[in-house]
Scaffold this motif. Structure first.
Motif, PDB file in Angstrom:
ATOM      1  N   ALA A  19      23.414 -45.427  29.207  1.00 11.29           N
ATOM      2  CA  ALA A  19      23.360 -45.056  27.485  1.00 11.29           C
ATOM      3  C   ALA A  19      23.002 -43.236  27.406  1.00 11.29           C
ATOM      4  N   VAL A  20      22.226 -42.751  28.511  1.00 14.84           N
ATOM      5  CA  VAL A  20      21.958 -41.497  29.056  1.00 14.84           C
ATOM      6  C   VAL A  20      22.916 -40.935  29.541  1.00 14.84           C
ATOM      7  N   ALA A  21      24.040 -41.263  30.213  1.00 12.31           N
ATOM      8  CA  ALA A  21      25.751 -40.402  30.669  1.00 12.31           C
ATOM      9  C   ALA A  21      26.148 -40.409  29.292  1.00 12.31           C
ATOM     10  N   VAL A  22      26.563 -41.048  28.601  1.00  5.39           N
ATOM     11  CA  VAL A  22      28.077 -40.975  27.161  1.00  5.39           C
ATOM     12  C   VAL A  22      26.196 -39.781  26.106  1.00  5.39           C
ATOM     13  N   VAL A  23      25.311 -39.885  26.168  1.00  7.15           N
ATOM     14  CA  VAL A  23      24.329 -38.559  25.250  1.00  7.15           C
ATOM     15  C   VAL A  23      24.835 -37.104  25.926  1.00  7.15           C
ATOM     16  N   SER A  24      24.268 -37.495  27.438  1.00  9.21           N
ATOM     17  CA  SER A  24      24.531 -36.084  27.715  1.00  9.21           C
ATOM     18  C   SER A  24      26.443 -35.711  27.852  1.00  9.21           C
ATOM     19  N   VAL A  25      27.023 -36.913  28.579  1.00  5.46           N
ATOM     20  CA  VAL A  25      28.269 -35.917  28.039  1.00  5.46           C
ATOM     21  C   VAL A  25      29.045 -35.951  26.760  1.00  5.46           C
ATOM     22  N   LYS A  26      28.252 -36.231  25.518  1.00  7.40           N
ATOM     23  CA  LYS A  26      28.378 -36.044  24.335  1.00  7.40           C
ATOM     24  C   LYS A  26      27.118 -34.521  23.998  1.00  7.40           C
ATOM     25  N   HIS A  27      26.026 -34.309  24.803  1.00  9.42           N
ATOM     26  CA  HIS A  27      25.852 -32.633  24.285  1.00  9.42           C
ATOM     27  C   HIS A  27      27.273 -31.969  24.909  1.00  9.42           C
ATOM     28  N   GLN A  28      26.935 -31.881  26.510  1.00  8.93           N
ATOM     29  CA  GLN A  28      28.204 -31.089  26.808  1.00  8.93           C
ATOM     30  C   GLN A  28      29.625 -30.766  25.573  1.00  8.93           C
ATOM     31  N   SER A  29      29.915 -31.862  25.553  1.00  9.13           N
ATOM     32  CA  SER A  29      30.858 -31.463  24.830  1.00  9.13           C
ATOM     33  C   SER A  29      30.628 -31.234  23.504  1.00  9.13           C
ATOM     34  N   ARG A  30      29.720 -31.016  22.930  1.00 10.95           N
ATOM     35  CA  ARG A  30      29.250 -30.408  21.393  1.00 10.95           C
ATOM     36  C   ARG A  30      29.428 -28.687  21.985  1.00 10.95           C
ATOM     37  N   GLY A  31      28.414 -28.889  23.070  1.00  7.90           N
ATOM     38  CA  GLY A  31      28.279 -27.122  23.614  1.00  7.90           C
ATOM     39  C   GLY A  31      28.854 -26.969  24.161  1.00  7.90           C
ATOM     40  N   LEU A  32      30.318 -27.300  24.479  1.00  6.86           N
ATOM     41  CA  LEU A  32      31.696 -26.725  24.688  1.00  6.86           C
ATOM     42  C   LEU A  32      32.500 -26.228  23.415  1.00  6.86           C
ATOM     43  N   PHE A  33      32.541 -27.448  22.597  1.00  3.36           N
ATOM     44  CA  PHE A  33      32.696 -26.893  21.877  1.00  3.36           C
ATOM     45  C   PHE A  33      32.505 -26.044  20.508  1.00  3.36           C
ATOM     46  N   VAL A  34      31.162 -25.470  20.060  1.00  2.60           N
ATOM     47  CA  VAL A  34      30.553 -24.232  20.560  1.00  2.60           C
ATOM     48  C   VAL A  34      31.299 -22.812  20.627  1.00  2.60           C
ATOM     49  N   LYS A  35      31.433 -22.978  22.327  1.00  2.99           N
ATOM     50  CA  LYS A  35      31.936 -21.461  22.572  1.00  2.99           C
ATOM     51  C   LYS A  35      32.954 -21.769  22.180  1.00  2.99           C
ATOM     52  N   LEU A  36      33.913 -22.605  22.013  1.00  3.26           N
ATOM     53  CA  LEU A  36      35.092 -22.018  22.069  1.00  3.26           C
ATOM     54  C   LEU A  36      35.649 -22.438  20.242  1.00  3.26           C
ATOM     55  N   GLU A  37      34.629 -22.294  19.567  1.00  4.70           N
ATOM     56  CA  GLU A  37      34.467 -21.956  18.647  1.00  4.70           C
ATOM     57  C   GLU A  37      34.116 -20.329  18.557  1.00  4.70           C
ATOM     58  N   THR A  38      33.354 -20.249  19.570  1.00 11.62           N
ATOM     59  CA  THR A  38      32.940 -18.881  19.614  1.00 11.62           C
ATOM     60  C   THR A  38      33.806 -17.346  20.072  1.00 11.62           C
ATOM     61  N   LEU A  39      34.860 -17.775  21.471  1.00 17.18           N
ATOM     62  CA  LEU A  39      35.650 -17.553  21.602  1.00 17.18           C
ATOM     63  C   LEU A  39      36.936 -17.486  20.504  1.00 17.18           C
ATOM     64  N   ARG A  40      37.056 -18.550  19.817  1.00 21.98           N
ATOM     65  CA  ARG A  40      37.888 -18.227  19.281  1.00 21.98           C
ATOM     66  C   ARG A  40      37.901 -17.377  17.696  1.00 21.98           C
ATOM     67  N   GLU A  42      35.909 -14.475  18.115  1.00 21.08           N
ATOM     68  CA  GLU A  42      36.223 -13.292  19.125  1.00 21.08           C
ATOM     69  C   GLU A  42      37.821 -12.911  19.619  1.00 21.08           C
ATOM     70  N   ARG A  43      38.304 -14.012  19.837  1.00 18.11           N
ATOM     71  CA  ARG A  43      39.751 -13.693  19.891  1.00 18.11           C
ATOM     72  C   ARG A  43      40.213 -12.968  18.379  1.00 18.11           C
ATOM     73  N   ASP A  44      40.177 -13.903  17.330  1.00 15.35           N
ATOM     74  CA  ASP A  44      40.551 -13.317  16.451  1.00 15.35           C
ATOM     75  C   ASP A  44      39.894 -12.037  16.015  1.00 15.35           C
ATOM     76  N   ALA A  45      38.955 -11.523  15.759  1.00 19.81           N
ATOM     77  CA  ALA A  45      38.325  -9.758  15.346  1.00 19.81           C
ATOM     78  C   ALA A  45      38.794  -9.281  16.792  1.00 19.81           C
ATOM     79  N   LEU A  46      39.903  -9.202  17.959  1.00 17.06           N
ATOM     80  CA  LEU A  46      39.976  -8.360  18.768  1.00 17.06           C
ATOM     81  C   LEU A  46      41.768  -8.173  18.614  1.00 17.06           C
ATOM     82  N   ASN A  47      42.157  -9.515  17.843  1.00 16.20           N
ATOM     83  CA  ASN A  47      43.847  -9.087  17.011  1.00 16.20           C
ATOM     84  C   ASN A  47      42.924  -8.366  16.077  1.00 16.20           C
TER      85      ASN A  47
END
Length: 97
Positions: A19-40, A42-47
């Motif tokens: 259960a702790v591993a699932v929560v940790s992976v879910k937290h990492q997944s959400r953090g990476l998704f936020v980073k992905l949206e931020t980068l997208r 930024e990409r749109d602004a640069l374009n």
């Protein structure tokens, strides 16, 4: 009966660690998704900025603007027909000696 308690505690620890591993992976997944949206974003602004800069470059490089700047800022002018010298290409220029 103590053997059952050992199995029960072992299984409980495994379930808890899973259960702790699932929560940790879910937290990492959400953090990476936020980073992905931020980068997208930024990409749109640069374009958008790249498109604006290409339009600006096209406007600044028009022949009429360059000619106007050459006349006003640099004092260049069209040469008179009497001062032009036309050079004819040498017919032997392409031949090797």
């Amino acid at each position: 009966m103590s053997r059952q308690w050992v199995w029960l505690v072992t299984l409980g620890a495994l379930v808890l660690s899973s259960a702790v591993a699932v929560v940790s992976v879910k937290h990492q997944s959400r953090g990476l998704f936020v980073k992905l949206e931020t980068l997208r974003d930024e990409r749109d602004a640069l374009n958008t900025e790249w498109s604006r800069l290409r339009l600006e470059q096209g406007a600044l490089a028009t022949n009429a603007r360059v000619e106007r700047l050459a006349r006003e800022a640099l004092g260049l002018r069209q040469p008179d027909a009497t001062t032009l010298v036309l050079l004819e290409p040498d017919s032997t220029a392409g031949e090797r000696p």
